[in-house]
Write an enzyme that holds these catalytic residues in place. Sequence first.
Site, short mmCIF file in Angstrom:
data_model
loop_
_atom_site.label_atom_id
_atom_site.label_comp_id
_atom_site.label_asym_id
_atom_site.label_seq_id
_atom_site.Cartn_x
_atom_site.Cartn_y
_atom_site.Cartn_z
N ASN A 193 0.79 -1.24 -0.05
CA ASN A 193 0.05 0.08 -0.16
C ASN A 193 0.71 1.28 0.03
OD1 ASN A 193 -2.93 -0.50 0.21
ND2 ASN A 193 -2.28 -1.83 1.85
N LYS A 194 1.74 1.36 0.83
CA LYS A 194 2.62 2.58 0.99
C LYS A 194 3.44 2.84 -0.13
CE LYS A 194 6.91 4.80 2.19
NZ LYS A 194 8.21 4.22 2.02
N VAL A 195 4.13 1.69 -0.73
CA VAL A 195 4.96 2.06 -1.92
C VAL A 195 3.97 2.46 -3.17
CG1 VAL A 195 6.22 0.75 -3.75
CG2 VAL A 195 6.74 0.52 -1.27
N CYS A 198 3.04 6.10 -2.90
CA CYS A 198 4.08 7.10 -3.04
C CYS A 198 4.50 7.27 -4.61
CB CYS A 198 5.57 6.41 -2.68
SG CYS A 198 5.59 6.66 -0.76
#
Length: 275
Positions: A193-195, A198
């Site tokens: 999710n985070k990658v 970004c």
Amino acid sequence: MEINLDQTINSGQVFLWKKLGDIWYGVDGQNVFSASQDKISSLKKDELDFFRKSDDLGKIFRNISKDKTIKNAVKKFSGLRLLRQDPFQCYISFIVSSNSSIQNIRSSLYHICEKFGKKTTFQGTKFHLFPEPERLARASNAELSSCGLGYRVPFVKKAAISVAENKIDFDFLKKTDYTTAKETLLEVFGIGNKVADCILLFSLDKLESFPLDRWILRSLQNYYPEKFSFGGKTLTDKKYQALHDKLVEYFGKYAGYSQQFLFKMIRDENQKKWL
């Protein structure tokens, strides 16, 4: 509103930049930039509006200024900007970034450029461009490992193959909606999710993207202890999405700008190193 290069480049968005005297130099895909407070030049004509000069910042800052915390952050870092990066470089950079420090990410990416990127000279300085997807897809595990990637070697290899084989089409991801673009990126081995958020925010024009890493979670605990909590110590996929939805509902369609101000503020308060 004038851009502040130091604030912008030292905000966790980019890694292949270095400062020589008063000038910042950065590699962005097959391009190289030189930027000072007075002048921005590039090896190739900057058609992507890398520094997002076309963004209506007055409107955006008014839109995200929902409370004193963000108003103070916008005032303190008024020269901070989001960047519109080369999608492939951004994609690989944030896969490399998982569970790593800015210094280690930077080191690995420089090694990748030196090993697989084309050499060029710009304003009398030598650079290695970021490798093309096909070149990185052909790299052996041993070659990738020599770049200091550790357990991320298969992630980088498979991610490059996905682009080289057109399973990931950045033009399509730019044009499609946030949810479809994110679901597509999450299918790539090594992207969570985070990658994904970004990549969407920093290279694919999804300004509602709000990457949640440990620093942002800390900032939410510090500045919004009542408003944004997720319960427990682990941010599962389900909790991530629920918190992300809540943040976008609160900050609005330019929530990604809010995230960048919070990220910059919490890391500076904790005196964390940048480039």
